[in-house]
Motif scaffolding. Structure first.
Motif, mmCIF file in Angstrom:
data_model
loop_
_atom_site.group_PDB
_atom_site.id
_atom_site.type_symbol
_atom_site.label_atom_id
_atom_site.label_comp_id
_atom_site.label_asym_id
_atom_site.label_seq_id
_atom_site.Cartn_x
_atom_site.Cartn_y
_atom_site.Cartn_z
ATOM 1 N N ASP A 177 -20.342 6.307 34.206
ATOM 2 C CA ASP A 177 -19.223 5.631 33.744
ATOM 3 C C ASP A 177 -18.843 4.283 34.666
ATOM 4 N N GLU A 178 -19.581 2.869 33.866
ATOM 5 C CA GLU A 178 -19.376 1.888 34.678
ATOM 6 C C GLU A 178 -19.607 2.002 36.140
ATOM 7 N N PRO A 179 -20.729 2.612 36.569
ATOM 8 C CA PRO A 179 -20.830 2.916 38.009
ATOM 9 C C PRO A 179 -21.229 1.397 38.883
ATOM 10 N N PHE A 180 -21.607 0.449 38.331
ATOM 11 C CA PHE A 180 -21.962 -0.777 39.093
ATOM 12 C C PHE A 180 -20.781 -1.837 39.030
ATOM 13 N N SER A 181 -19.811 -1.532 38.313
ATOM 14 C CA SER A 181 -18.917 -2.831 37.779
ATOM 15 C C SER A 181 -18.016 -3.217 39.093
ATOM 16 N N SER A 182 -17.844 -2.474 40.044
ATOM 17 C CA SER A 182 -17.074 -2.668 41.141
ATOM 18 C C SER A 182 -18.117 -3.665 42.450
ATOM 19 N N VAL A 235 -24.172 6.591 48.871
ATOM 20 C CA VAL A 235 -23.718 7.891 49.229
ATOM 21 C C VAL A 235 -23.149 8.638 48.047
ATOM 22 N N ALA A 236 -22.538 8.058 47.056
ATOM 23 C CA ALA A 236 -21.927 8.731 46.011
ATOM 24 C C ALA A 236 -23.167 9.428 45.183
ATOM 25 N N LEU A 237 -24.289 8.578 44.870
ATOM 26 C CA LEU A 237 -25.454 8.602 44.266
ATOM 27 C C LEU A 237 -26.181 9.854 44.806
ATOM 28 N N ARG A 246 -28.538 -0.518 40.384
ATOM 29 C CA ARG A 246 -29.261 -0.089 39.265
ATOM 30 C C ARG A 246 -30.680 0.136 39.435
ATOM 31 N N GLU A 247 -31.398 -0.549 40.324
ATOM 32 C CA GLU A 247 -32.835 -0.214 40.474
ATOM 33 C C GLU A 247 -32.781 1.239 41.217
ATOM 34 N N LEU A 248 -32.077 1.579 41.809
ATOM 35 C CA LEU A 248 -31.864 2.840 42.998
ATOM 36 C C LEU A 248 -31.524 3.679 41.916
ATOM 37 N N THR A 249 -30.446 3.712 41.280
ATOM 38 C CA THR A 249 -29.977 4.617 40.334
ATOM 39 C C THR A 249 -30.984 5.202 39.159
ATOM 40 N N PHE A 250 -31.461 4.319 38.452
ATOM 41 C CA PHE A 250 -32.314 4.320 37.314
ATOM 42 C C PHE A 250 -33.728 5.034 37.835
ATOM 43 N N GLU A 302 -29.663 -3.739 29.886
ATOM 44 C CA GLU A 302 -31.057 -4.284 29.828
ATOM 45 C C GLU A 302 -31.890 -3.448 31.166
ATOM 46 N N ALA A 303 -31.271 -3.477 32.258
ATOM 47 C CA ALA A 303 -32.053 -2.788 33.513
ATOM 48 C C ALA A 303 -32.247 -1.232 33.089
ATOM 49 N N ALA A 304 -31.310 -0.531 32.259
ATOM 50 C CA ALA A 304 -31.605 0.551 32.026
ATOM 51 C C ALA A 304 -32.883 1.178 31.372
#
Length: 221
Positions: A168-173, A152-154, A183-187, A208-210
């Protein structure tokens, strides 16, 4: 009106950007990030990675010293108010408004140019369908899982039609499986929107995913 070199076809350009704290240089950056590319800035905690995003976005703590120019197409960002920079932000925490339901959170980000309740409702519904959460407009954000909140934030960030993305570290939690999915959805969303992005992370798997260039900071220069 936007110029021909702004909007989704604009490079994010750093010209002799230097950020320091207490006399110590944290980073030097002089390069361009083309539309659809994700530049990753890596380094251990406490090295000032997020200071670059703050400088771009217009919210750098006064304790830092910063110089250099940031351009998005033909617009210089570092000399205009933060609200005029059109940079979308994603943080480690989703930061959804707790007093609004999911639909209201998304509608809040819609540009004023989208007029009429029906048109705005349709855009929100479309955004939820795109992140595989159809029909969740009335849900309280507190009832969402961590992965749902992140999606939802994305969606909210993308609905604001940003011209660059700051991550800013959006996946770390998130746990490992959710991290990979987000990662896949965002990138993919960034590439589809054809806008430049900066990812700050300490996780090599994120970088690497980016799939873009990587800048490593943390050493005195």
């Amino acid at each position: 009106m936007r110029s021909e070199t702004s909007g989704k076809d604009a490079d994010l350009v750093f010209r002799a950007v230097r950020i320091a704290l207490a006399g110590k240089t944290l980073l030097n950056l002089d390069r361009s990030v083309p539309p659809g590319e994700i530049l990753t800035v890596m380094g251990p905690s406490g090295t000032g990675k997020s200071s670059l995003l703050a400088y771009i976005g217009g919210f750098l703590d006064p304790a830092f010293d910063a110089e250099g120019e940031v351009w998005l197409g033909d617009r210089r960002l570092d000399t205009v108010p933060a609200a005029e920079r059109r940079c979308g932000l994603l943080f480690q925490d989703a930061l959804l408004f707790p007093h609004m339901n999911v639909g209201q959170n998304l509608a809040f980000a819609l540009p004023n140019a989208i007029k009429g309740r029906q048109a705005r409702r349709e855009r929100v519904a479309e955004a939820l369908a795109q992140i595989a959460l159809p029909g969740l407009e009335s849900r309280d954000p507190a009832t969402l899982s961590g992965g749902q909140k992140a999606r939802v934030a994305l969606a909210r960030t993308l609905l604001s039609q940003p011209e660059a993305m700051l991550l800013d570290e959006p996946f770390s939690s998130l746990d490992a499986d959710l991290r990979a999915a987000m990662r896949e959805l965002t990138f993919t969303a960034i590439r589809n929107a054809h806008i430049p992005a900066i990812l700050v992370t300490h996780d090599l798997a994120d970088a690497e995913a980016a799939g873009g260039p990587i800048v490593v900071i943390g050493e005195t220069t």
